[in-house]
Structure formats: C-alpha cells, structure tokens
Design an enzyme around this catalytic site. Structure first.
Site, PDB file in Angstrom:
ATOM      1  CG  HIS A 155       8.706  -4.430   9.049  1.00  0.00           C
ATOM      2  ND1 HIS A 155       7.473  -4.298   9.646  1.00  0.00           N
ATOM      3  CD2 HIS A 155       9.616  -4.128  10.014  1.00  0.00           C
ATOM      4  CE1 HIS A 155       7.625  -3.944  10.907  1.00  0.00           C
ATOM      5  NE2 HIS A 155       8.913  -3.828  11.161  1.00  0.00           N
ATOM      6  CG  ASP A 169       4.610  -5.240   7.936  1.00  0.00           C
ATOM      7  OD1 ASP A 169       5.368  -5.894   7.185  1.00  0.00           O
ATOM      8  OD2 ASP A 169       5.018  -4.595   8.924  1.00  0.00           O
ATOM      9  CB  SER A 209       8.143  -4.803  14.221  1.00  0.00           C
ATOM     10  OG  SER A 209       8.107  -3.410  14.131  1.00  0.00           O
TER      11      SER A 209
END
Length: 254
Positions: free
Chosen positions: A7, A37, A109
């Site tokens: 993402h 992810d 992230s």
C-alpha cells in the site's frame, strides 16, 4: 532488493528510495502480494547493507521489539514496545500477524520490526483502527501489527524468483473443533469450489490432510496454500460418525 508494504507504493508513478548514507535511488517494482500487503523493489545501487536476519527469530510474547520507520516524513525514528501476541488473532484468514504495542504512525508501514539485538522479526504494517461512528474511524493506542519475518522472507524470495506469490486454495471455511479435539469443523463451502467438487460438506469434521492430522487450522491452511495448484489433496473427514476420504484438486488462490 528492498521489502516494503504494497500500500506504500501502490499506484506510484515514480518510486525514490532514500538510503541511510544520504543517497537517493530510483526503484523498480519486482512484484507484490496483496494478501500480505508486501512488495519487493529493486535498486541498482552498490554497497547496500542487509538488515541482520536469522532463519527463525523465535519471537515470543513479551519480547522487546523496536519499530523503525519514517512517520510523517520526520526522518528515521524508532519506537519501542513488546510483542503482545503472535498467533490466533483471527484478523486474517491466511496468516497471523505479530501484534505489538510499539507505536506505529503513518509512515511506519514497510519499516522493520526488530528485536533487542537488531534482528528482523517483522515488517510493520498497520495500527489497529476502530469505527466509532458511521463517518469516524479512530486509531487504537498500543495495538499495532507486523507481518512475521518467516512469512515476509518467503514472500520476498518467491517474488524475486517468479514475480508473484502463488497459493493453493480449496474454497472452504472452518473452525477448530475445540482445544481437546483434533479436527476442523467445516462452516462454509464455496459454490463450485474444489472443496464442493470433492464432496466436502458443511458440518464435516476434517481429521487429516494428506495424512497430516488437522490439529491446527492455521497449519492446515498453510499446507493447502503451499500446495501447487493442480495437485490432488486427500481429506479424511468424519461425517456423522462415518469416516470418508475425499479427493480435491487444489486451485490457485485469486
């Protein structure tokens, strides 16, 4: 090769990686896996230092961990916490996250989660959020997640080798029979799925898969996911006291 979260780079037209020594390098996408992810990038730079790794970090609840990242573009930062949970969080059908109370913010992230000796134990993914109203979502302090190292490394190597991650699937959902009972109770079977075509029915109790006892739903799902699509798997099931053997042809998870 650089491992990050999908993402983070999804829909990007240009990806620039900032290195610790101040260099900036343009990166290319090697491949990605939306289920975990994770995405793999490549850069042509030299003298890059891989993060310390061990084959099995043996992560335990209570271990001290450090989360590295670049929250809100402040530069590399580190937050500290402990491992809160490593299995059975029921947030993902295909794998278990490492749960930690180390603070993760936007920009963490894709960063590394390391143990107290600096070894990689996971890839930071997300902080837990809850919906407090129809239009409002809040982050929950002290509940953050990372993709565990062994899975992340497996995804990394498969993407480098083939450009994608291939998983087997049969198309059924189940739950553990109980803490003292071996088996998985089938709660749903997909219409037209390999499981349905193989004869699996709701309320069947799966006892073994290819001779391997179905003592853990996670291990059973991992076994199916690791099976090459097109191969046949034999389920031993208990249906109302009758023991049956069912043959199912594994499909590719889409």
């Amino acid at each position: 090769y650089i491992l990050t979260c999908y993402h983070v780079i999804a829909n990007a037209k240009l990806i620039i990686v900032g290195l610790q020594d101040g260099r900036f390098e343009e990166a290319q996408i090697v491949g990605y896996d939306q289920i975990t992810d994770l995405a793999v990038l490549s850069v042509s730079a030299e003298n890059l230092h891989p993060i310390p790794q061990v084959e099995d970090p043996k992560t335990l609840v209570g271990d001290v961990v450090l989360a590295l990242g670049n929250p809100y573009n402040l530069g590399q930062t580190v937050t500290k916490g402990i491992v809160s949970r490593i299995s059975n969080n029921e947030l993902n059908q295909y794998f278990d996250y490492v749960q930690t109370d180390a603070a993760l913010n936007e920009g963490n992230s894709g960063g590394a989660l390391v143990d107290s000796e600096g070894y990689l134990v996971g890839i930071n993914n997300a902080s837990f959020k809850t919906r407090v109203s129809r239009s409002r979502v809040e982050s929950v302090d002290g509940v953050s997640f990372a993709v565990p190292y062994k899975l992340a490394n497996k995804v990394l190597n498969e993407i480098i080798a083939t450009g994608k991650v291939t998983r087997g699937a049969l198309g059924f959902i189940g739950q553990q029979a109980g803490p003292t009972n071996i088996g998985i109770i089938v709660t749903a079977v997909g219409q037209g799925s390999p499981a349905e075509l193989g004869g699996l029915e709701v309320k069947d109790i799966v006892l073994s898969v290819n001779g391997n006892p179905a003592s853990s739903i996670r291990d059973t799902l991992d076994y199916i996911a690791d099976t090459e699509p097109g191969k046949t798997i034999i389920f031993e099931v208990n249906r109302d006291g009758t023991i049956l053997k069912l043959n199912m042809i594994v499909a590719e998870l889409q």
